[in-house]
Design a protein around this motif. Sequence first.
Motif, PDB file in Angstrom:
ATOM      1  N   PRO A  39      -1.805  -1.988   5.997  1.00 65.86           N
ATOM      2  CA  PRO A  39      -2.766  -2.130   7.437  1.00 65.86           C
ATOM      3  C   PRO A  39      -3.079  -3.552   6.768  1.00 65.86           C
ATOM      4  CG  PRO A  39      -3.991  -0.780   5.624  1.00 65.86           C
ATOM      5  CD  PRO A  39      -2.235  -1.118   5.383  1.00 65.86           C
ATOM      6  N   VAL A  40      -4.488  -3.997   8.210  1.00 64.23           N
ATOM      7  CA  VAL A  40      -4.744  -5.244   8.482  1.00 64.23           C
ATOM      8  C   VAL A  40      -5.984  -5.162   7.025  1.00 64.23           C
ATOM      9  CG1 VAL A  40      -6.506  -6.649   9.601  1.00 64.23           C
ATOM     10  CG2 VAL A  40      -4.651  -5.037  10.958  1.00 64.23           C
ATOM     11  N   GLN A  41      -5.812  -6.694   6.812  1.00 63.18           N
ATOM     12  CA  GLN A  41      -6.103  -6.903   5.357  1.00 63.18           C
ATOM     13  C   GLN A  41      -6.228  -8.502   5.548  1.00 63.18           C
ATOM     14  OE1 GLN A  41      -2.976  -7.021   2.406  1.00 63.18           O
ATOM     15  NE2 GLN A  41      -2.889  -5.112   3.596  1.00 63.18           N
ATOM     16  N   GLU A  42      -7.197  -8.236   4.499  1.00 57.72           N
ATOM     17  CA  GLU A  42      -8.168  -9.581   3.445  1.00 57.72           C
ATOM     18  C   GLU A  42      -7.165 -10.065   2.048  1.00 57.72           C
ATOM     19  OE1 GLU A  42     -11.319 -11.652   1.302  1.00 57.72           O
ATOM     20  OE2 GLU A  42     -11.909 -10.249   2.748  1.00 57.72           O
ATOM     21  N   ALA A  43      -6.507 -11.051   1.982  1.00 61.61           N
ATOM     22  CA  ALA A  43      -5.357 -11.033   0.534  1.00 61.61           C
ATOM     23  C   ALA A  43      -5.732 -12.767   0.065  1.00 61.61           C
ATOM     24  CB  ALA A  43      -4.047 -10.400   1.502  1.00 61.61           C
ATOM     25  N   SER A  44      -4.921 -12.663  -0.348  1.00 61.29           N
ATOM     26  CA  SER A  44      -5.138 -13.886  -1.267  1.00 61.29           C
ATOM     27  C   SER A  44      -3.840 -14.854   0.068  1.00 61.29           C
ATOM     28  CB  SER A  44      -4.440 -14.225  -2.481  1.00 61.29           C
ATOM     29  OG  SER A  44      -3.690 -15.873  -2.537  1.00 61.29           O
ATOM     30  N   MET A  45      -4.196 -16.423   0.062  1.00 58.71           N
ATOM     31  CA  MET A  45      -3.354 -16.437   1.421  1.00 58.71           C
ATOM     32  C   MET A  45      -2.114 -17.277   0.553  1.00 58.71           C
ATOM     33  SD  MET A  45      -3.762 -20.678   3.215  1.00 58.71           S
ATOM     34  CE  MET A  45      -4.113 -21.994   1.440  1.00 58.71           C
ATOM     35  N   TYR A  46      -1.417 -16.978  -1.022  1.00 57.97           N
ATOM     36  CA  TYR A  46      -0.454 -17.249  -1.380  1.00 57.97           C
ATOM     37  C   TYR A  46       0.012 -16.066  -2.398  1.00 57.97           C
ATOM     38  CZ  TYR A  46      -2.393 -21.688  -1.671  1.00 57.97           C
ATOM     39  OH  TYR A  46      -2.693 -23.124  -1.504  1.00 57.97           O
ATOM     40  N   TYR A  47      -0.375 -14.303  -1.272  1.00 52.36           N
ATOM     41  CA  TYR A  47      -0.336 -12.901  -1.865  1.00 52.36           C
ATOM     42  C   TYR A  47       1.358 -11.974  -1.845  1.00 52.36           C
ATOM     43  CZ  TYR A  47       1.131 -11.182   2.027  1.00 52.36           C
ATOM     44  OH  TYR A  47       2.617 -11.148   4.065  1.00 52.36           O
ATOM     45  N   TRP A  48       2.517 -13.547  -0.840  1.00 58.88           N
ATOM     46  CA  TRP A  48       3.367 -13.363  -1.498  1.00 58.88           C
ATOM     47  C   TRP A  48       4.407 -14.600  -2.018  1.00 58.88           C
ATOM     48  CZ3 TRP A  48       3.951 -11.240   4.099  1.00 58.88           C
ATOM     49  CH2 TRP A  48       4.984 -12.386   4.407  1.00 58.88           C
ATOM     50  N   THR A  49       4.327 -15.577  -0.820  1.00 55.42           N
ATOM     51  CA  THR A  49       4.920 -16.642  -1.017  1.00 55.42           C
ATOM     52  C   THR A  49       3.763 -17.641  -0.269  1.00 55.42           C
ATOM     53  OG1 THR A  49       6.468 -16.508   1.041  1.00 55.42           O
ATOM     54  CG2 THR A  49       7.042 -16.004  -1.477  1.00 55.42           C
ATOM     55  N   PRO A  50       4.196 -18.411  -1.239  1.00 54.12           N
ATOM     56  CA  PRO A  50       2.564 -19.779  -0.753  1.00 54.12           C
ATOM     57  C   PRO A  50       3.641 -19.947   1.445  1.00 54.12           C
ATOM     58  CG  PRO A  50       3.454 -20.536  -2.500  1.00 54.12           C
ATOM     59  CD  PRO A  50       4.740 -19.394  -2.205  1.00 54.12           C
TER      60      PRO A  50
END
Length: 441
Positions: free
Chosen positions: A423-434
């Motif tokens: 779902p729509v979420q807050e995450a790190s900007m680098y959560y998968w790849t930069p």
Amino acid sequence: MLVPLSSALCATVLGVTCTVVAASADPTPSSTPVPSRQDVRDARRAVAAGADDVPAVQAALRDANERLQRSAIAAERAEEAYNGARYRAQQAARAARRAAQRAGVAGEDLDRQRTAYAATLLADSQQAPQLTALAALASADGIEALMQRVSTIGNAQTALDLQYQRFLAASALAKAAEEQARSTDQAAQRTKDEAGAARETARRSADAAATEAAVIAARKAALVRKLARLQDISVATAAARQHALEQAAAEQAASAASAAAAAAEPAAATPPATPPTTPSSSAPDPTPAADPQPAPAPDPPTQTSDPAPTPDPDPDPPAPSSGAQAAIAFARAQLGEPYVWGAAGPDSWDCSGLTMKAWAAGGRSLPHYSVAQYEQSTPIRASQLRPGDLVFWGDSSSPSSIYHVALYIGDGRILHAPRTGEPVQEASMYYWTPPNFYARP
């Protein structure tokens, strides 16, 4: 010592009840047989194999997560390709409507010019018997009357020629406008067909990703159960531990990616130091030789002229407007709502649909297509990011490869609609790849 060791291994590894007997005692017929040396060796190998399986299972879990990520990215590429095809179809449809309007205006003008030319031609034909040179000469009452009639003949012919030229120009313009309208309409139909094909491709990709996600979820569940058996813990505990390990790995990867991105910032971001006014290569001289021409020293220019400061080769664009906070507030209000490809609210979203509506709440119109959102914003560097900016992921250094967009909220965090099943979420900007593109609406 053989008997106690065998009994312990039997109890802990083989899971059966064993009787501990003295080395010199003979087993009674009713007692459980003591494991042989081969049984002990087999049990030890089983224990070693079980221990070796823990990292193997964890590696399989990591591989499953990577497969899930690759599948999701492939689906999002297809989905944004559909958004792009739909965007181009909308642009083409608008161009076709404008061309049709121009053709209509040109046709109306042609009708007016045709009517005017016909009226001029009719008037000229009615005056023809009286305006021929012979009639003029025959009925002339003098040279002045003759000249007036000759002038009238010339004026009528000029007016007729001029009206004819206007008619020809209007006819050519109407024909060109009609041809352009037909061409743009055909182009619009082609892009509409392409959008339909892209929609089907995106649908198949989304279905494949959903199927893959279900298969991977089942595979991960089986691996976690195996991990629980190997570590002699409950499945719930094993799942919690695995989740914590994955979170820690993701945070470590995000931190490393953030550091790498900061290190990769272009050198232009920090102006080079001002070079010394005296050459540093020459050795210092405590007693400099007399200079017969000391006046040209570099001091006077700083007093007599004040050169303009060197412009920043990459100046910061204006900070986001107050609309950025409205955009963030809108996106935050959608947290937990499902990802649906091609959706732009009110209760489901894809990545560019969320950022489009978020910035619409902030007073900025953006298209429902991540590539176009980048193209219609001001490109910036990662170090220039401010809350409300957009961050993008692409396959190459070309903006045309962008397939995902998120809303930056500060401190390396983003709000976004990641993929099907998330779902729509807050995450790190680098959560998968930069990310590799940044822009300010």
